[in-house]
Structures are given as structure tokens and as C-alpha cells.
Design an enzyme around this catalytic site. Structure first.
Site, PDB file in Angstrom:
ATOM      1  N   LYS A   1       0.841  -1.201   0.000  1.00  0.00           N
ATOM      2  CA  LYS A   1       0.000   0.000   0.000  1.00  0.00           C
ATOM      3  C   LYS A   1       0.872   1.246   0.000  1.00  0.00           C
ATOM      4  O   LYS A   1       0.646   2.186  -0.758  1.00  0.00           O
ATOM      5  CB  LYS A   1      -0.940   0.008   1.217  1.00  0.00           C
TER       6      LYS A   1
ATOM      7  N   GLN B   1      -4.760  -1.525   9.453  1.00  0.00           N
ATOM      8  CA  GLN B   1      -4.668  -2.857   8.837  1.00  0.00           C
ATOM      9  C   GLN B   1      -5.216  -3.912   9.789  1.00  0.00           C
ATOM     10  O   GLN B   1      -4.784  -4.001  10.934  1.00  0.00           O
ATOM     11  CB  GLN B   1      -3.188  -3.140   8.507  1.00  0.00           C
TER      12      GLN B   1
ATOM     13  N   ASP C   1     -11.352   3.004   3.903  1.00  0.00           N
ATOM     14  CA  ASP C   1     -11.730   1.591   3.825  1.00  0.00           C
ATOM     15  C   ASP C   1     -13.259   1.444   3.782  1.00  0.00           C
ATOM     16  O   ASP C   1     -13.773   0.348   3.589  1.00  0.00           O
ATOM     17  CB  ASP C   1     -11.206   0.844   5.068  1.00  0.00           C
TER      18      ASP C   1
END
Ligand code: NDP
Length: 296
Positions: A54, A98, A121
Site C-alpha cells: 500500500k 490494517q 476503507d
């Protein structure tokens, strides 16, 4: 019939190009550099790889990448204080933590700490609610990637029968909402669904997001249907480690009109859509026009 292979890797590259071009414009015309902050708790090796990828792709499109690694035993107070700092930082337009996180922390409570306007997200209940009520939201990256692939391949989705297998908050539910938003007739299937084969065989679009290797065989698929395989399963076959999806690719590709491979289908779209969401969040935060084709 042999299905057209939907090349998610190539499509993700075009998304990243579009994002990169918009980053350049934001810098040149407005002096703004979009920034994505990623928080990693603990030392899970798979998560470390995801976070590294990422960060790398964020920098490649010209955005700022802020990585925060915390010890596995970090207290929730320390973690929440970091998120509060990132929420208040004008250089940070997107925040993600994460997952999975160590057991003493709650994923749901962590997401609730993130400013919904920076929730790239798309997991905050506010964004889930906005999506469900057909309003402008930040949408979870994998479902957004699936929608982009479907629109690119099929054009209008209006009136098509879509079956989503899986009802997670991360993939199945938001994807079903997106397909409904594009006027599909949507069925959500799950572990309690009766006659899954019968349900799937009616579908013009089949999305499998289950986590069970190759569970959907070709004889469930309607001739010419579009099959989107979200599953990522690590298996061992003939003594070799292999990645396979939730559909049996070989038999489904004989019947479907189009199919995503694993790897190289939905997977690459997820990070591309994370970058797309960061641009979207940055434009919204600054009252600027969002680039076309990067949102739902
Ligand atoms: P979850 O485990 O959260 O959800 C799985 C869903 O599948 C549940 O709704 C479950 O139903 C349903 N299910 C389980 N068994 C069956 C069955 N026999 N028949 C029908 N439905 C069943 O998984 P996720 O949604 O997080 O992920 C799904 C897959 O997608 C995984 O392989 C994951 O690795 C992959 N993934 C890939 C990403 C990518 O970037 N390509 C990103 C995210 C996930 P119930 O609710 O009834 O238990």
C-alpha cells in the site's frame, strides 16, 4: 464457450494512472498533496506485506504515505490517541488500520474512532449507512473494485440478476448495495442459503466472496454469465502452494461469458481503489471536483 478473462491487473493500472494524473493536477493547481496514513499493529507477516504494498503504490501515484507501526501490546488508548491525531492532521486525507489486530483490540471500535470523511476503507457505520441509503459515501475498496470491473465489462448493469455469495460487512453487503444502486436485482446468499446452486444458476452476475476454495463449480453457472471471484485461498496441490479463488476457474470459464482470474482479477483492484478513495476524500475535504470514474 470460453469466457473472456477480465484482467484486473491491467484495469487496476489504469485506475492508478487516473489517480496519478489527478494527484499531479491537485499539486500543480491547488498546492495539495493527498496523504494516506496506514496504521499497523503488531507483526503479522501477511499484514506487513499488505502495508508495504500500500505504501509503495501510494508513493508511486505521487501521494504522501504515512506509516505508523505500533507494538502488538499497544493499549487501545494509545491507538485511539494516534487515530485522533491523524483525524486532526490536514495533511492526512485517508486513514486505515490494517486488520486483523491483536485480540485485546476491537476492529469495530477502532473503525468508529476514524473520522468518516477519512475512512478510505469505507467501514465506518456512517459510510455503510450512507451507502445503504443511496447517498454519497466512501465505499469499501474491494466491492468498489468489483463494481468498476463489472461496469467496464458490461456497461449498464440495469435489470441484471446479480447473486452475491457472502454477506460480510467488508465485501458481500456493500457490494450488494452497490449493485442495487446500479439497478441490478440482487440476491445475497450465505451459509444458510437453501439450494445455492438453484440461486446461482439464475444469475447474470455471480460474485463469490466466501473464502472456500473453488466451491462454485461450472455447472452452477448460467451460460454467458459474468463471474467475479473475490476469494483468495492458499491451497497445496500436487505438492505445490497455490492461490485459488472461490470458484472453480477451469469449469466456470467453460460456461461463463467473462470471469476474473485468481490471482490477477479482483485482488489488484483493492489497493487501486484505496488510492481512488484517498483522492476522493482529499477532493471532498477541499471542496474540489472529484475525478470521474473513481467512485460509485
Ligand atoms: P467472511 O469470512 O467475513 O465472510 C464469508 C461469507 O461467506 C459469510 O457471509 C458466510 O456466510 C459465507 N459462506 C461461508 N460458507 C458458505 C457456504 N458454504 N455457502 C455460502 N456462503 C458461505 O469473508 P470476507 O467477506 O472477508 O472474504 C471473503 C473472501 O474474499 C475470502 O477468501 C477473502 O480472503 C477474500 N477477500 C479478498 C479481497 C481481495 O482484495 N481480493 C479483499 C477481502 C476479502 P455466513 O454469514 O452465513 O457465515
Amino acid at each position: 464457450m470460453t469466457a473472456t478473462v477480465i484482467d484486473g491487473k491491467a484495469f487496476a493500472a489504469t485506475v492508478r494512472e487516473k489517480v496519478g494524473a489527478h494527484v499531479t493536477r491537485l499539486k500543480e493547481e491547488h498546492g495539495i498533496t493527498p496523504g494516506l496514513a496506514v496504521v499497523l499493529v503488531g507483526e503479522d507477516p501477511a499484514s506487513e506485506v499488505y502495508v508495504r504494498n500500500k505504501g509503495k503504490q501510494t508513493l508511486e501515484v505521487g501521494m504522501n504515505s504515512f506509516e505508523h507501526k505500533l507494538d502488538a501490546d499497544v493499549s487501545k488508548e494509545e491507538l485511539y490517541a494516534l487515530i485522533a491525531k491523524l483525524n486532526a492532521d490536514p495533511a492526512v486525507h485517508g486513514i486505515l488500520c490494517q486488520f486483523p489486530v491483536p485480540a485485546h483490540l476491537s476492529e469495530q471500535d477502532i473503525v468508529a474512532q476514524i473520522d468518516p470523511a477519512k475512512d478510505v476503507d469505507g467501514l465506518h457505520v456512517l459510510n455503510a449507512g450512507l451507502l445503504a441509503s443511496g447517498q454519497r459515501a466512501l465505499v469499501s475498496c474491494t466491492p468498489l473494485g468489483c463494481l468498476m470491473l463489472l461496469r467496464d465489462h458490461l456497461g449498464s448493469l440495469s435489470g441484471l440478476n446479480a447473486v452475491v455469495i457472502g454477506r460480510s460487512n467488508l465485501v458481500g453487503k456493500p457490494l450488494a448495495q452497490l449493485l442495487l444502486g446500479d439497478s441490478c436485482t440482487v440476491t445475497i446468499a450465505h451459509s444458510r442459503t437453501k439450494d445455492l446452486q438453484g440461486v446461482v444458476s439464475q444469475a447474470d452476475i455471480v460474485v463469490a466472496a466466501v473464502g472456500r476454495p473453488e466451491m462454485v463449480p461450472g455447472d452452477w453457472i448460467k451460460k454467458g454469465a459474468t463471474v467475479i471471484d473475490v476469494g483468495i485461498n492458499r491451497i497445496e496441490r500436487d505438492g505445490k502452494k497455490k492461490l485459488v479463488g472461490d470458484v472453480d476457474y477451469a469449469s466456470c470459464a467453460q460456461v461463463a461469458g467473462a470471469i476474473t482470474p485468481v490471482p490477477g482479477g479482483v485482488g489488484p483492484m483493492t489497493i487501486a481503489c484505496l488510492l481512488a478513495n484517498t483522492i476522493t476524500a482529499c477532493c471532498r475535504a477541499n471542496g474540489l471536483q472529484e475525478p470521474d470514474g473513481l467512485t460509485a
